[in-house]
Design a protein around this motif. Sequence first.
Motif, short mmCIF file in Angstrom:
data_model
loop_
_atom_site.label_atom_id
_atom_site.label_comp_id
_atom_site.label_asym_id
_atom_site.label_seq_id
_atom_site.Cartn_x
_atom_site.Cartn_y
_atom_site.Cartn_z
N CYS A 59 8.56 10.93 -16.49
CA CYS A 59 9.70 10.40 -16.24
C CYS A 59 10.31 9.62 -17.57
O CYS A 59 9.62 9.74 -18.60
N ALA A 60 11.61 9.10 -17.52
CA ALA A 60 12.12 8.63 -18.70
C ALA A 60 12.98 7.42 -18.10
O ALA A 60 13.60 7.47 -16.85
N LEU A 61 13.25 6.45 -18.89
CA LEU A 61 14.03 5.34 -18.49
C LEU A 61 15.39 5.46 -19.40
O LEU A 61 15.19 5.01 -20.57
N ARG A 62 16.44 5.56 -18.64
CA ARG A 62 17.92 5.49 -19.36
C ARG A 62 18.76 4.63 -19.20
O ARG A 62 19.15 4.07 -17.93
N ASP A 96 14.80 7.20 -34.39
CA ASP A 96 13.60 6.49 -33.40
C ASP A 96 12.87 7.58 -32.76
O ASP A 96 11.85 7.04 -32.02
N LEU A 97 12.98 8.71 -33.04
CA LEU A 97 12.00 9.87 -32.26
C LEU A 97 10.70 9.55 -32.58
O LEU A 97 10.18 9.35 -33.81
N GLY A 98 9.91 9.38 -31.29
CA GLY A 98 8.46 9.17 -31.48
C GLY A 98 7.98 7.66 -31.80
O GLY A 98 7.00 7.44 -31.57
N ARG A 99 9.11 6.81 -31.80
CA ARG A 99 8.58 5.44 -31.98
C ARG A 99 8.15 4.61 -30.50
O ARG A 99 8.46 5.14 -29.61
N PRO A 100 7.28 3.83 -30.85
CA PRO A 100 7.04 2.94 -29.65
C PRO A 100 8.31 2.40 -29.09
O PRO A 100 9.51 2.14 -29.40
N ILE A 101 8.00 2.09 -27.63
CA ILE A 101 9.40 1.72 -26.84
C ILE A 101 9.50 0.25 -26.82
O ILE A 101 10.49 0.02 -26.04
N ASP A 102 8.61 -0.54 -27.23
CA ASP A 102 8.96 -2.02 -27.42
C ASP A 102 10.23 -2.43 -27.73
O ASP A 102 11.13 -3.12 -27.13
N GLY A 103 10.70 -1.84 -28.77
CA GLY A 103 12.02 -2.20 -29.34
C GLY A 103 13.22 -1.85 -28.59
O GLY A 103 14.14 -2.41 -28.56
N PHE A 104 13.20 -0.59 -27.90
CA PHE A 104 14.17 -0.11 -27.02
C PHE A 104 14.41 -1.30 -25.69
O PHE A 104 15.42 -1.71 -25.63
N GLN A 146 1.68 8.41 -21.77
CA GLN A 146 1.75 8.01 -23.02
C GLN A 146 3.27 8.03 -23.26
O GLN A 146 4.16 8.88 -22.67
N SER A 147 3.71 6.88 -23.95
CA SER A 147 5.21 6.86 -23.97
C SER A 147 5.49 6.87 -25.53
O SER A 147 4.72 6.22 -26.49
N SER A 148 6.86 6.98 -25.72
CA SER A 148 7.51 7.26 -27.02
C SER A 148 8.92 7.24 -26.73
O SER A 148 9.31 7.62 -25.75
N ILE A 149 9.71 7.03 -27.81
CA ILE A 149 11.36 7.18 -27.53
C ILE A 149 11.41 8.75 -28.01
O ILE A 149 10.97 9.13 -29.07
N LYS A 150 12.17 9.49 -27.21
CA LYS A 150 12.87 10.73 -27.29
C LYS A 150 14.22 10.73 -26.75
O LYS A 150 14.44 10.09 -25.81
N TRP A 151 15.11 11.31 -27.23
CA TRP A 151 16.45 11.36 -26.97
C TRP A 151 17.02 9.90 -26.84
O TRP A 151 17.84 9.57 -25.88
N GLY A 152 16.75 8.97 -27.42
CA GLY A 152 17.07 7.62 -27.30
C GLY A 152 16.60 6.96 -26.21
O GLY A 152 17.24 5.77 -25.88
N MET A 153 15.56 7.29 -25.51
CA MET A 153 15.01 6.25 -24.27
C MET A 153 13.61 6.45 -24.26
O MET A 153 13.01 7.46 -24.90
N PRO A 154 13.08 5.70 -23.51
CA PRO A 154 11.65 5.40 -23.46
C PRO A 154 11.18 6.98 -22.51
O PRO A 154 11.81 7.11 -21.32
N VAL A 155 10.39 7.79 -22.85
CA VAL A 155 9.97 8.78 -22.33
C VAL A 155 8.27 8.68 -21.89
O VAL A 155 7.54 8.65 -22.96
N TYR A 156 7.85 8.91 -20.71
CA TYR A 156 6.49 8.86 -20.43
C TYR A 156 6.08 10.44 -20.39
O TYR A 156 6.56 11.16 -19.47
N GLU A 157 4.81 10.67 -20.87
CA GLU A 157 4.24 12.10 -20.63
C GLU A 157 2.72 12.05 -20.34
O GLU A 157 2.07 10.98 -20.60
N VAL A 158 2.34 13.06 -19.61
CA VAL A 158 1.07 13.15 -19.03
C VAL A 158 0.63 14.71 -19.29
O VAL A 158 1.54 15.43 -19.07
#
Length: 180
Positions: free
Chosen positions: A116-119, A63-71, A98-110
């Motif tokens: 931040c991330a949502l775990r 799931d690395l780099g995938r969109p976060i909607d599925g999470f 920018q958001s994507s899945i990293k480490w199995g959770m949604p990660v937001y990058e600027v």
Amino acid sequence: MPPAKKKPAKKLAPAKKKAAPAKKTPAAAKMKAAPANKKPAPAKKPAAKPAAAPMKEYGTRADLGRPIDGFFAAQPAVLREILESLRALVDEVVPDAQSSIKWGMPVYEVAGAMTCALRAHAAHVNLVLSGPPDAFADPEGRLEGGGKTGRHLKLTAAAEIPHDAVRGWLRTAAEHARAR
């Protein structure tokens, strides 16, 4: 009644004899203590250490780099409510993230740096804030963790979210991400 028969007496085993003290052998009698001024024999070199095991290779997460909607769709209703509320706050405060899945959770990058991330855990959600721990004003003591790279807010219900505080923490995390 007939008279009871007498049982024959038990025979006792003969008593064991004590062992005689060990006699000194001629070789033991010739051995003497080493003189005090004599140097001890050099120590043997330890055997070579076995080669280190090769590092375990880990595959890339599917799931690395995938969109976060599925999470979000895969989470139980109670956790999804918390996650969606936090997602809305992130979108409001840091719209350029920018958001994507990293480490199995949604990660937001600027600016290419984690903000931040949502775990999601079994019974709670963590809002993971990236930045120096002392950068996040927390007079109520709601943030947890004291690591070098950030802190987190642990939530078990959407009603627990301190919206104003979260907005401030997200602004701070985004500022630190832009400064890197």
